[in-house]
Design a protein around this motif. Sequence first.
Motif, short mmCIF file in Angstrom:
data_model
loop_
_atom_site.label_atom_id
_atom_site.label_comp_id
_atom_site.label_asym_id
_atom_site.label_seq_id
_atom_site.Cartn_x
_atom_site.Cartn_y
_atom_site.Cartn_z
N TRP A 156 1.17 -1.40 0.07
CA TRP A 156 -0.08 -0.36 0.26
C TRP A 156 1.36 1.39 -0.02
N LEU A 157 0.18 1.84 -1.57
CA LEU A 157 1.27 2.85 -1.10
C LEU A 157 0.51 5.02 -0.84
N GLY A 163 2.49 10.68 -8.62
CA GLY A 163 3.33 10.71 -10.07
C GLY A 163 3.89 10.42 -11.02
N ASP A 164 3.07 10.64 -12.50
CA ASP A 164 3.84 9.47 -13.37
C ASP A 164 4.89 8.99 -13.51
N SER A 190 -1.46 10.93 -7.87
CA SER A 190 -1.16 12.82 -9.28
C SER A 190 -0.60 11.72 -10.21
N ILE A 191 -1.33 9.94 -10.09
CA ILE A 191 -1.03 9.63 -11.41
C ILE A 191 -2.15 9.79 -12.48
N GLY A 192 -2.02 9.74 -14.16
CA GLY A 192 -2.37 9.69 -15.16
C GLY A 192 -1.61 9.12 -16.24
N ASN A 216 -6.94 9.37 -8.32
CA ASN A 216 -6.36 9.86 -9.79
C ASN A 216 -6.59 9.95 -10.41
N ASP A 217 -6.08 11.54 -11.50
CA ASP A 217 -6.44 12.14 -12.12
C ASP A 217 -6.37 11.02 -13.89
#
Length: 537
Positions: A156-157, A163-164, A190-192, A216-217
């Motif tokens: 679990w993170l 981010g990407d 914040s992963i896209g 995430n987006d």
Amino acid sequence: MERRDYDYYESNVADINLRQITSCEGNAEKIRRLLGGDDTLRHLTLGTCAGSGKNYFHIGEGDDLAGWDILLAKVNSFITSISWSYTTEKGGNNKCLPLWKVSPADDNVSEAIVRALGSLPRLEELYYGSNTLGPNGFSALRTLLESGVLKLKKLWLYNNNIGDDGVAALASGLRSIGPSLKVLDLISNSIGNEGLSALAALANCTSLEELDLSSNDFSMATAGLGSLSDWLQAAVWNLNALSLRSCGIDDEGLQSLANGATNYCKDLDLSGNNSITVLGLRRLSTSLQSDSCRLENLDLGWMDIGDDGAEVLARGLIGNKVLIRMHLCGEGEGEGEDDDIAITPAGWSAFSPVLCDTSSVNNTYLSNHTIQELWHCDAFDFIDIDEDIVQYLRLNKAHPQYAARCKILMNHAHLDMTPLLQWELKCLPLAVGWFERATICTTLSIHNSNPDRIEGSIPEQDIDSTDEFVRGVPKKVLERRDELALVAVYDDKIAMVEEEKKRIQEDVESRKRKITQLEEENKRLRGIVETVRNALD
């Protein structure tokens, strides 16, 4: 107490005393137990809030986390579970390591903790949430995973602002633990699109059972969602749960994802993705009707589905035999003063013919007897829905093996058995056996787990068609027998006529033969007469 860095403790672990490590006597007592080889302390909880219990370490002001973290790691290889918790409720379970908000502002502390994990080879579960990993901590985590020392089953993170770029860099570490990894949580990082595509390149995570990418987006991640779908379809996975809550997924994204998610997952959470409209739901509905659909639980709560969306999703249940829960209302949805559920009674009514098509017995039999829930339990009080739909859902849930039979008896009191008469009495034992097995339907209760809500059973008069059929079939058969008897009489008469005709034909033939014989005899006599006359002359 003097503050030291990681390298100091690592090089001087043998000389460190408890006073250098902690100012808390409770912590010191636990460390003494560990130093004494107390292997009952397999799970440790470290927290910033005051806590009690034999397994809880309080990181208070003045305590040097890095120092005694290293000591514990060096002397206790039997430890299978450690928890760094923000509150006492954040602790983990056996062989589990939660680290929640240890020190968001101190990258060195994160680095120290992560590096220390390399001394816990039996560790299977790691929580590292809400710590905003800095460059040092993140690098240490990636190096740790790449080393192959840990064979993590659950990682679990949550909420670390990875981010990407972080996901792409972390991918190599995830590949190292891929064969053993069963749960991966990357919520709110914040992963896209690029990060999602990098994640979908992890081809060796064949044991993965749960993947959570919520918050995430993915509003601009149509390509990434397509890669995720391809990833799910590319190999044999054990993936049971895919969570994509509140990811900003739109119609195009859902269309890219639908096939892989519905055919290769059991649980799919799309709740909170309000950009999805009827167009996207139509594609999802088509996937639900596929024979290869594997989905058992689908969460679409907290979305503006509306009546049109409900109708589209209802069509997706036609022929579906695997989906058990499709939550169109989220947990707690509708409780707020301005929080109305967007589906009206007209929208809910679309599910009635899907659950029980009363147009014919055969259509009732072919209705959906699998779906059990269309909303979270706590949303029921806020839904205006026809009671028949509620009853059919409860019947599917309480008695799935009898649901079809019960619905037939509930809606078809007089069964037309005429089509079976073409097989005469051959179908009678089968039909009677069906009704005998259906007798149990009169004793079944249909109720919700809440005793204050509706409870009922299949009305006993609905079974009256049993007697009607048992009486009706012999009557029809006797009518058929009368017809056959009449035919037999005519057959006898026809046979007699044929016999008489044959006799007459034989008599005619006999007469013809006699006439021929007489003609021949007459011809012979004429010849004799003619001979005599000639002799006399």
